[in-house]
Motif scaffolding. Structure first.
Motif, PDB file in Angstrom:
ATOM      1  N   HIS A 163      16.793 -51.579   9.777  1.00  0.00           N
ATOM      2  CA  HIS A 163      17.129 -51.811   8.364  1.00  0.00           C
ATOM      3  C   HIS A 163      18.171 -50.810   7.878  1.00  0.00           C
ATOM      4  O   HIS A 163      19.160 -51.185   7.235  1.00  0.00           O
ATOM      5  CB  HIS A 163      15.865 -51.727   7.506  1.00  0.00           C
ATOM      6  CG  HIS A 163      16.147 -51.743   6.040  1.00  0.00           C
ATOM      7  ND1 HIS A 163      16.513 -52.886   5.363  1.00  0.00           N
ATOM      8  CD2 HIS A 163      16.150 -50.745   5.124  1.00  0.00           C
ATOM      9  CE1 HIS A 163      16.721 -52.598   4.088  1.00  0.00           C
ATOM     10  NE2 HIS A 163      16.506 -51.303   3.921  1.00  0.00           N
ATOM     11  N   MET A 164      17.979 -49.523   8.202  1.00  0.00           N
ATOM     12  CA  MET A 164      18.920 -48.490   7.758  1.00  0.00           C
ATOM     13  C   MET A 164      20.305 -48.708   8.361  1.00  0.00           C
ATOM     14  O   MET A 164      21.314 -48.484   7.695  1.00  0.00           O
ATOM     15  CB  MET A 164      18.390 -47.095   8.088  1.00  0.00           C
ATOM     16  CG  MET A 164      17.110 -46.722   7.334  1.00  0.00           C
ATOM     17  SD  MET A 164      17.251 -46.855   5.530  1.00  0.00           S
ATOM     18  CE  MET A 164      18.294 -45.449   5.185  1.00  0.00           C
ATOM     19  N   ALA A 165      20.360 -49.150   9.597  1.00  0.00           N
ATOM     20  CA  ALA A 165      21.653 -49.449  10.230  1.00  0.00           C
ATOM     21  C   ALA A 165      22.328 -50.624   9.512  1.00  0.00           C
ATOM     22  O   ALA A 165      23.540 -50.588   9.258  1.00  0.00           O
ATOM     23  CB  ALA A 165      21.457 -49.755  11.711  1.00  0.00           C
ATOM     24  N   GLN A 166      21.547 -51.645   9.165  1.00  0.00           N
ATOM     25  CA  GLN A 166      22.110 -52.800   8.462  1.00  0.00           C
ATOM     26  C   GLN A 166      22.607 -52.410   7.068  1.00  0.00           C
ATOM     27  O   GLN A 166      23.657 -52.894   6.630  1.00  0.00           O
ATOM     28  CB  GLN A 166      21.082 -53.918   8.361  1.00  0.00           C
ATOM     29  CG  GLN A 166      20.826 -54.592   9.697  1.00  0.00           C
ATOM     30  CD  GLN A 166      19.768 -55.673   9.584  1.00  0.00           C
ATOM     31  OE1 GLN A 166      19.910 -56.588   8.781  1.00  0.00           O
ATOM     32  NE2 GLN A 166      18.719 -55.566  10.396  1.00  0.00           N
ATOM     33  N   VAL A 167      21.873 -51.540   6.386  1.00  0.00           N
ATOM     34  CA  VAL A 167      22.299 -51.065   5.070  1.00  0.00           C
ATOM     35  C   VAL A 167      23.647 -50.353   5.187  1.00  0.00           C
ATOM     36  O   VAL A 167      24.473 -50.398   4.271  1.00  0.00           O
ATOM     37  CB  VAL A 167      21.227 -50.132   4.454  1.00  0.00           C
ATOM     38  CG1 VAL A 167      21.761 -49.369   3.254  1.00  0.00           C
ATOM     39  CG2 VAL A 167      19.991 -50.923   4.073  1.00  0.00           C
ATOM     40  N   SER A 168      23.890 -49.732   6.331  1.00  0.00           N
ATOM     41  CA  SER A 168      25.156 -49.036   6.575  1.00  0.00           C
ATOM     42  C   SER A 168      26.273 -49.984   6.997  1.00  0.00           C
ATOM     43  O   SER A 168      27.372 -49.536   7.319  1.00  0.00           O
ATOM     44  CB  SER A 168      24.964 -47.963   7.645  1.00  0.00           C
ATOM     45  OG  SER A 168      24.057 -46.994   7.200  1.00  0.00           O
ATOM     46  N   GLY A 169      25.989 -51.289   7.056  1.00  0.00           N
ATOM     47  CA  GLY A 169      27.013 -52.267   7.357  1.00  0.00           C
ATOM     48  C   GLY A 169      27.063 -52.744   8.799  1.00  0.00           C
ATOM     49  O   GLY A 169      27.973 -53.472   9.190  1.00  0.00           O
ATOM     50  N   ILE A 170      26.092 -52.365   9.602  1.00  0.00           N
ATOM     51  CA  ILE A 170      26.053 -52.784  11.000  1.00  0.00           C
ATOM     52  C   ILE A 170      25.368 -54.152  11.075  1.00  0.00           C
ATOM     53  O   ILE A 170      24.292 -54.332  10.504  1.00  0.00           O
ATOM     54  CB  ILE A 170      25.314 -51.734  11.858  1.00  0.00           C
ATOM     55  CG1 ILE A 170      26.088 -50.400  11.796  1.00  0.00           C
ATOM     56  CG2 ILE A 170      25.149 -52.192  13.292  1.00  0.00           C
ATOM     57  CD1 ILE A 170      25.364 -49.219  12.400  1.00  0.00           C
ATOM     58  N   PRO A 171      25.963 -55.136  11.767  1.00  0.00           N
ATOM     59  CA  PRO A 171      25.353 -56.471  11.867  1.00  0.00           C
ATOM     60  C   PRO A 171      23.951 -56.413  12.498  1.00  0.00           C
ATOM     61  O   PRO A 171      23.677 -55.525  13.318  1.00  0.00           O
ATOM     62  CB  PRO A 171      26.322 -57.235  12.774  1.00  0.00           C
ATOM     63  CG  PRO A 171      27.614 -56.488  12.688  1.00  0.00           C
ATOM     64  CD  PRO A 171      27.253 -55.054  12.464  1.00  0.00           C
ATOM     65  N   PRO A 172      23.060 -57.361  12.140  1.00  0.00           N
ATOM     66  CA  PRO A 172      21.658 -57.310  12.570  1.00  0.00           C
ATOM     67  C   PRO A 172      21.422 -57.117  14.078  1.00  0.00           C
ATOM     68  O   PRO A 172      20.613 -56.279  14.461  1.00  0.00           O
ATOM     69  CB  PRO A 172      21.085 -58.644  12.085  1.00  0.00           C
ATOM     70  CG  PRO A 172      21.922 -58.975  10.884  1.00  0.00           C
ATOM     71  CD  PRO A 172      23.297 -58.485  11.222  1.00  0.00           C
ATOM     72  N   ALA A 173      22.080 -57.872  14.924  1.00  0.00           N
ATOM     73  CA  ALA A 173      21.846 -57.734  16.374  1.00  0.00           C
ATOM     74  C   ALA A 173      22.249 -56.343  16.862  1.00  0.00           C
ATOM     75  O   ALA A 173      21.517 -55.693  17.612  1.00  0.00           O
ATOM     76  CB  ALA A 173      22.595 -58.816  17.152  1.00  0.00           C
TER      77      ALA A 173
END
Length: 192
Positions: free
Chosen positions: A100-110
């Motif tokens: 979740h934190m990676a996605q919040v930083s703009g990284i795509p889900p996979a």
């Protein structure tokens, strides 16, 4: 080869009403791992919050990665932050939280799921990544907080008391992990 500063504070002052938290402080942070030392109440956490742009100074200036942290939204994607206090969600797994934190930083889900797994492995929580964070020891929680600060591959990470609550062995393990992250990943670190 000379390094340019990642952080430069000049005349940094922060007052909370009649209380002076920082009084005209000057400092620079270069690449690598830098410690911010001082007694309780000396202004270390206040300095970190000022550098993150969370609070504004009463007076003085700060330059973080070439930008003013109070005016730039872009700077936050290049910074990582590990807070002193325990603020982790307890009812999800470390893997879910980091993804979740990676996605919040703009990284795509996979990619976020892969990055979360890799980061948890780097901080020593590979085998524990599917346990609920609420079941973790203090040392494991500190490692999750460190992992969330680096999951998006920042240029600079600000760590506020990363060894708080750890026993002597856990403290030494955390400091070794911080050194390794600085050396192996090339992420500059400011820790209090």
């Amino acid at each position: 080869m000379t390094s340019t500063h990642l952080v430069k504070a000049t005349g940094l002052t922060k007052n909370y009403g009649g209380t002076v938290a920082l009084d005209s402080v000057d400092f620079e942070v270069l690449e690598g791992v830098t410690g911010l030392l001082g007694a309780n109440g000396a202004g270390k956490s206040t300095s970190i919050k000022l550098l993150l742009g969370i609070i504004k100074p009463t007076s003085g200036t700060t330059d973080v990665l070439g930008e003013n942290p109070y005016e730039s939204v872009n700077i936050r994607s290049r910074l990582g932050y590990m807070p002193e206090h325990d603020c982790l969600p307890t009812s999800i797994t470390a893997s879910e939280f980091l993804s979740h934190m990676a996605q919040v930083s703009g990284i795509p889900p996979a990619e976020a799921r892969t990055r979360a797994a890799d980061t948890l492995r780097h901080v020593g929580l590979d085998e524990e990544r599917y346990r609920l964070i609420g079941e973790y020891s203090t040392g494991m929680k500190q490692r999750v907080k460190l992992a969330q600060a680096i999951v998006h591959d920042p240029v600079l990470v600000l760590l506020d008391e990363p060894t708080a609550g750890l026993d002597p062995i856990g403290r030494e393990d955390m400091l070794n992990l911080i050194r390794r992250i600085g050396k192996e990943f090339g992420i500059s670190i400011l820790l209090s």
